[in-house]
Design a protein around this motif. Structure first.
Motif, mmCIF file in Angstrom:
data_model
loop_
_atom_site.group_PDB
_atom_site.id
_atom_site.type_symbol
_atom_site.label_atom_id
_atom_site.label_comp_id
_atom_site.label_asym_id
_atom_site.label_seq_id
_atom_site.Cartn_x
_atom_site.Cartn_y
_atom_site.Cartn_z
ATOM 1 N N GLU A 98 -8.740 2.317 0.139
ATOM 2 C CA GLU A 98 -8.674 2.037 -1.288
ATOM 3 C C GLU A 98 -7.423 1.206 -1.595
ATOM 4 O OE1 GLU A 98 -8.655 5.721 -3.260
ATOM 5 O OE2 GLU A 98 -8.985 4.888 -5.279
ATOM 6 N N ALA A 99 -6.278 1.651 -1.052
ATOM 7 C CA ALA A 99 -5.019 0.965 -1.308
ATOM 8 C C ALA A 99 -5.066 -0.462 -0.769
ATOM 9 C CB ALA A 99 -3.863 1.729 -0.672
ATOM 10 N N THR A 149 0.806 -1.226 0.000
ATOM 11 C CA THR A 149 0.000 0.000 0.000
ATOM 12 C C THR A 149 0.838 1.275 0.000
ATOM 13 O OG1 THR A 149 -0.174 -0.161 2.412
ATOM 14 C CG2 THR A 149 -2.010 -1.026 1.117
ATOM 15 N N LEU A 201 0.304 7.505 -5.730
ATOM 16 C CA LEU A 201 -0.975 7.674 -6.413
ATOM 17 C C LEU A 201 -1.985 8.437 -5.567
ATOM 18 C CD1 LEU A 201 -1.317 4.071 -7.927
ATOM 19 C CD2 LEU A 201 -0.315 6.105 -8.972
ATOM 20 N N GLN A 251 1.176 3.101 -3.276
ATOM 21 C CA GLN A 251 -0.144 3.547 -3.745
ATOM 22 C C GLN A 251 -0.537 4.834 -3.048
ATOM 23 O OE1 GLN A 251 -3.425 0.683 -4.091
ATOM 24 N NE2 GLN A 251 -2.057 -0.856 -3.215
ATOM 25 N N ARG A 252 -0.222 4.885 -1.734
ATOM 26 C CA ARG A 252 -0.634 6.061 -0.966
ATOM 27 C C ARG A 252 0.273 7.248 -1.268
ATOM 28 N NH1 ARG A 252 -1.169 4.855 5.018
ATOM 29 N NH2 ARG A 252 -2.244 6.865 4.894
ATOM 30 N N ARG A 291 -3.779 7.322 -3.113
ATOM 31 C CA ARG A 291 -4.979 6.579 -2.723
ATOM 32 C C ARG A 291 -5.131 6.577 -1.202
ATOM 33 N NH1 ARG A 291 -3.756 1.441 -6.638
ATOM 34 N NH2 ARG A 291 -4.456 2.405 -8.597
ATOM 35 N N SER A 292 -6.368 6.456 -0.739
ATOM 36 C CA SER A 292 -6.608 6.365 0.700
ATOM 37 C C SER A 292 -6.179 4.989 1.194
ATOM 38 C CB SER A 292 -8.096 6.560 0.990
ATOM 39 O OG SER A 292 -8.819 5.438 0.517
#
Lengths: 248, 267
Positions: free
Chosen positions: A116-117, A103, A110, A106-107, A112-113
């Motif tokens: 979401e991640a 994650t 990107l 991603q965080r 993302r929360s």
């Protein structure tokens, strides 16, 4: 017309006085699986590392979907996020558990929360068959499992293409199969893949094209049946004889 | 069967340990009988002097030592982190600055740096370090500690395998993001033991603040003990502050051992 996923133009790379890449030109089209084979020291890993600019080429260009990643003005971080990479030594983050390994970028990249991640991470872990390891630390996993997590980690960024750098070379022989299976599934799903490998079986059965490299240049480039069964160059024949004898 | 008598006595298995224990006993006995215990007790262990030192040895001396150590460590650590990153920077002038800084403050005695900061700066520029002795501790000792800790942190960063940075960058992380979330957390685990060492050294170096912390409320342990030593014309205060130093340093090293164990689990 859609630009190729990866386009390499007249790429040269020196390490000091040593010219490791001596003018590489080739393309990988979207959805294509290309395997690069060749003796060690032939420059194939360096070539792969130039594609996402972990190495800076001395001269020449690498275009990712038409964007020149070798242009100093290009946003190299954004381009890299489109290119998944898997390493020989796995390179999982040892201080983070599997979930956080999947994650964190991603965080941070990107945006993302956490929720979401985490959802994406779960999906990707299921894909590589390691959902039950989500709370483990990498040190508790076997080499094969670590490498599958590394593949899942790269997939979490939803990359357009994947680079594999001798990903089974550091594995015990009985663990190679599970990693190759994950790669085969990826290829079947249409992922664009550039794979440096010694696994001739994988190259023969999965690749759309096989590239044979030696001494920093591409000696041969064609369908696996052609390059691996009926090579034009004497060097390729020699290499294949050696590899087959050693039972790679 | 080999006859045992053939073996010379100094090669027998019991010989070396016996001699070593024997020596120990002889030294202990000599100390016991030859030392003038009455004089030693009078000079180092006078109970009424010990009693008079409490509670101030803790509420002033130990308290100040801990405060000075803490502020110097925090300032030193932050500065050291910046210096370590500068030293690893691809930009030449940053590297040169960090190298010069580290060489300068490792080359100067800490006492000289403290005097320069506390008395030199006000004299030369009219600058006064704020927050009294604590401020001088933070800047004087902190500047010195930063030079040592910078090298420790740099070594820790470099001990993280290169593949970690490459993996982070290949996922699209920028260099600062990768440093903050991937490299530094691993580096700090590696440097907990040497960093503790720096902290224990720093605790002891606060004794150099005797040149600046001279008011009754700002004395650290050593100054506190030395002043009482002069007042009483007796070395007992020294014994007491030595024990207080150990009281601070020993639990700390054991705490850090536990931290290390805990951090080791994630590897």
């Amino acid at each position: 017309m859609e630009p190729p996923a990866i386009e390499i133009r007249d790429l040269h790379k020196y390490f000091g006085d040593l010219e490791v890449l001596r003018g590489i030109d080739f393309q990988v089209r979207t959805g294509e699986v290309v395997c690069i084979v060749g003796p060690s020291g032939s420059g194939k890993s360096t070539l792969l590392r130039c594609v996402n600019r972990l190495e800076d080429p001395t001269s020449g260009h690498v275009l990712i979907e038409g964007d020149d990643i070798t242009d100093p003005a290009s946003d190299v971080d954004a381009l890299r996020a489109k290119i998944g990479m898997v390493f020989q030594q796995f390179n999982l983050f040892p201080h983070l558990d599997v979930r956080k390994n999947l994650t964190i970028s991603q965080r941070k990249v990107l945006g993302r929360s956490q929720d979401e991640a985490s959802k994406v991470a779960t999906t990707m872990l299921e894909r590589v068959g390691l959902m039950d390891k989500i709370d483990e630390y990498p040190s508790r996993l076997s080499g094969g499992q670590q490498q599958r997590v590394a593949i899942a980690r790269a997939l979490c960024m939803n990359p357009d293409m994947m680079l594999f750098d001798e990903v089974t070379s550091a594995l015990d022989p009985e663990l190679v199969g599970e990693v190759l299976q994950v790669m085969r599934d990826l290829a079947d799903e249409g992922m664009t893949m550039l794979v440096v490998t010694h696994e001739m079986g994988f190259a023969r059965n999965v690749a759309d094209r096989v590239v044979f490299m030696d001494e920093g240049i591409i000696m041969e480039d064609g369908p696996p049946a052609e390059v691996l069964s009926n090579p034009r160059e004497e060097r390729t024949r020699q290499f294949l004889r050696m590899v087959l004898e050693e039972g790679f | 069967m080999v006859t045992k008598a053939a073996k010379p006595i100094w090669k027998r298995r019991w010989f070396v340990p016996t001699v070593m224990y024997g020596l120990l006993v002889v030294i202990a006995l000599l100390l016991l009988f030859l030392a003038d215990w009455a004089t030693i007790q009078r000079n180092f262990f006078q109970l009424d002097i010990v009693r008079d030192m409490f509670p101030k040895v803790l509420t002033i001396g130990a308290k100040n030592t801990i405060i000075y150590t803490a502020v110097a460590f925090v300032v030193g650590f932050v500065l050291a982190l910046v210096l370590a990153l500068m030293k690893l920077s691809p930009i030449g002038p940053y590297r040169w600055f960090a190298t010069s800084y580290i060489e300068l403050f490792r080359g100067l005695p800490a006492l000289v740096t403290i005097i320069l900061v506390a008395f030199g700066l006000p004299l030369a520029f009219g600058w006064r370090i704020p927050f009294g002795t604590a401020g001088k501790a933070a800047f004087g000792l902190g500047l010195v500690a930063a030079a040592y800790m910078a090298e420790t942190i740099r070594a820790g960063i470099q001990a993280v395998p290169r593949g970690q940075m490459e993996a982070a960058r290949s996922l699209g992380m920028s260099a600062p993001t990768a440093m903050a979330y991937i490299i530094l957390p691993q580096a700090f685990r590696i440097i907990i033991p040497p960093l503790t060492n720096e902290l224990v050294l720093l605790i002891k170096d606060t004794s150099l603040l005797f040149v600046v912390g001279t008011t009754p409320a700002s004395k650290e342990l050593t100054k506190f003990g030395r002043d009482l030593m002069n007042v009483n014309a007796n070395a007992t205060p020294l014994t007491v502050i030595a024990l207080v130093y150990l009281l601070i340093t020993l639990p700390m090293t054991s705490l850090v051992r536990q931290l290390e164990k805990k951090a080791g689990k994630g590897r």
